[in-house]
Design an enzyme around this catalytic site. Structure first.
Site, short mmCIF file in Angstrom:
data_model
loop_
_atom_site.label_atom_id
_atom_site.label_comp_id
_atom_site.label_asym_id
_atom_site.label_seq_id
_atom_site.Cartn_x
_atom_site.Cartn_y
_atom_site.Cartn_z
N SER A 15 -4.97 -4.02 -13.40
CA SER A 15 -4.73 -2.58 -13.56
C SER A 15 -4.09 -2.33 -14.91
O SER A 15 -3.02 -2.89 -15.22
CB SER A 15 -3.80 -2.08 -12.46
OG SER A 15 -3.25 -0.84 -12.86
N HIS A 40 -9.28 -2.04 -13.22
CA HIS A 40 -8.75 -1.00 -12.34
C HIS A 40 -8.07 0.09 -13.18
O HIS A 40 -7.15 -0.20 -13.94
CB HIS A 40 -7.77 -1.65 -11.36
CG HIS A 40 -7.29 -0.75 -10.27
ND1 HIS A 40 -8.05 -0.45 -9.15
CD2 HIS A 40 -6.11 -0.09 -10.10
CE1 HIS A 40 -7.35 0.35 -8.34
NE2 HIS A 40 -6.18 0.59 -8.91
N ASP A 42 -5.98 3.48 -13.09
CA ASP A 42 -5.13 4.31 -12.23
C ASP A 42 -4.95 5.70 -12.84
O ASP A 42 -4.27 5.87 -13.84
CB ASP A 42 -3.76 3.64 -12.08
CG ASP A 42 -3.82 2.47 -11.12
OD1 ASP A 42 -4.32 2.63 -9.99
OD2 ASP A 42 -3.38 1.37 -11.52
N HIS A 73 -9.39 4.58 -9.76
CA HIS A 73 -8.58 4.90 -8.58
C HIS A 73 -7.94 6.27 -8.83
O HIS A 73 -6.98 6.38 -9.60
CB HIS A 73 -7.52 3.79 -8.40
CG HIS A 73 -6.56 4.02 -7.29
ND1 HIS A 73 -5.39 3.31 -7.17
CD2 HIS A 73 -6.59 4.89 -6.23
CE1 HIS A 73 -4.74 3.72 -6.09
NE2 HIS A 73 -5.43 4.68 -5.51
N MET A 75 -5.71 9.02 -8.05
CA MET A 75 -4.54 9.48 -7.27
C MET A 75 -4.28 10.92 -7.70
O MET A 75 -3.29 11.23 -8.36
CB MET A 75 -3.35 8.56 -7.56
CG MET A 75 -3.51 7.17 -6.95
SD MET A 75 -2.40 5.97 -7.67
CE MET A 75 -3.39 5.48 -9.09
N MET A 144 -3.35 0.78 0.11
CA MET A 144 -2.18 0.80 -0.77
C MET A 144 -1.07 -0.03 -0.13
O MET A 144 -0.66 0.22 1.01
CB MET A 144 -1.67 2.23 -0.99
CG MET A 144 -2.54 3.10 -1.86
SD MET A 144 -2.91 2.44 -3.51
CE MET A 144 -1.27 2.15 -4.20
N GLY A 151 3.73 1.25 -11.17
CA GLY A 151 3.55 -0.18 -11.11
C GLY A 151 4.89 -0.85 -10.85
O GLY A 151 5.95 -0.22 -10.91
N GLY A 180 -0.99 -2.97 -5.15
CA GLY A 180 0.45 -2.71 -5.24
C GLY A 180 1.28 -3.91 -4.85
O GLY A 180 1.15 -4.45 -3.75
N GLY A 181 2.13 -4.36 -5.79
CA GLY A 181 3.06 -5.44 -5.49
C GLY A 181 2.43 -6.81 -5.33
O GLY A 181 3.01 -7.71 -4.71
N GLY A 201 -1.28 -5.28 -11.49
CA GLY A 201 -0.84 -4.62 -12.72
C GLY A 201 0.20 -5.44 -13.43
O GLY A 201 -0.09 -6.17 -14.38
N SER A 202 1.44 -5.37 -12.96
CA SER A 202 2.52 -6.06 -13.66
C SER A 202 2.37 -7.58 -13.61
O SER A 202 2.81 -8.26 -14.54
CB SER A 202 3.88 -5.62 -13.11
OG SER A 202 3.87 -5.62 -11.71
#
Ligand code: DX5
Ligand code: ZN
Length: 230
Positions: A15, A40, A42, A73, A75, A144, A151, A180-181, A201-202
């Site tokens: 992401s 991805h 966001d 994605h 949102m 999710m 992120g 996520g996470g 992501g991170s």
């Protein structure tokens, strides 16, 4: 196009939310050459989620620099209105949130008519029953595993029950994405539960070498997938 929604069986989707936006094309090139399966994207509107990111203009510019499959994605409160501009800009797939639409069936048909695959996302406490009517025609379900918007949040393990439930309901050609996470620990339980498309992501762009980080994540996830699903 290097990739599609179908191959390979277990896909890593970095992401760009955690990328350095001042050098976005370079960062995307790093994960592309390291073997990213999807990219991805966001998109946040400051309304459905308490954060803002980017619109079609960025996707259009990025499209010129990458052959990756663009997994958008959305949102946003009005995905019906903005789907086409994102597709025209180069998105290959659109995921909308079930919490935002009154007529999801019509939106899935609309996305298909525009030539892209369609995904539906569920917030952490949104039950599978909300997407029951569109389950037969959806191409991907995105669970999710954090509250959308930012992120770097901690993975919510309660959503794994939903992943397990969906895994029993979806056909092999329908993909199950988790977002996520995700890190080298949580990717194990997510993959065991049935996720086949892993957003990170991170854990990718937050690392000094995003390409190497992506490959480490894949090296953890693929054997877990093969053990449970292969
Ligand atoms: C959150 C976004 C995620 C985000 C994940 O609202 O949908 O795609 O980039 O970031 P990490 O992997 O850092 O939790
Ligand atoms: Zn996302």
């Amino acid at each position: 196009m290097k990739n599609s929604l179908q191959e390979p069986a277990l896909r890593i989707a970095p992401s760009i939310l955690s990328a350095d936006f001042a050098r976005l094309a370079d960062q995307v090139a790093e994960v592309e050459s390291a073997g990213a399966d999807l990219l991805h994207l966001d998109v946040m509107d400051g309304h459905f989620v308490p954060n803002l990111t980017f619109g079609p203009v960025i996707v259009k510019r990025l499209r010129k620099h990458s052959k990756l499959f663009f997994d958008a994605h959305l949102m946003i409160t009005d995905p019906r209105k903005y789907a086409e501009p994102f597709i025209k800009a180069g998105a290959n797939h659109i995921t909308f949130h079930i919490e935002t639409v009154e007529h999801p069936d019509e939106l899935v048909d609309h996305l298909h008519s525009l030539g892209v695959s369609a995904g539906v996302s569920l917030n952490p406490t949104t039950p599978v029953s909300t997407i029951e009517p569109i389950l037969p025609k959806i191409d991907m379900v995105l669970v999710m595993s954090v509250w959308p918007g930012f992120g770097g949040q901690a993975f919510i393990p309660d959503v794994l029950d939903k992943v397990r439930e969906l895994k029993t309901r979806l056909q092999p050609s329908q993909r199950l994405e988790i977002d996520g996470g995700i890190d080298s620990d949580t990717v194990v339980s997510a993959t065991e539960a049935g996720a086949d498309t892993i957003v990170a992501g991170s854990a990718v762009f937050g690392e000094p070498d995003p390409g190497a980080a992506l490959q480490r994540l894949r090296a953890v996830a693929v054997p877990v997938y093969e053990e449970h699903r292969g």
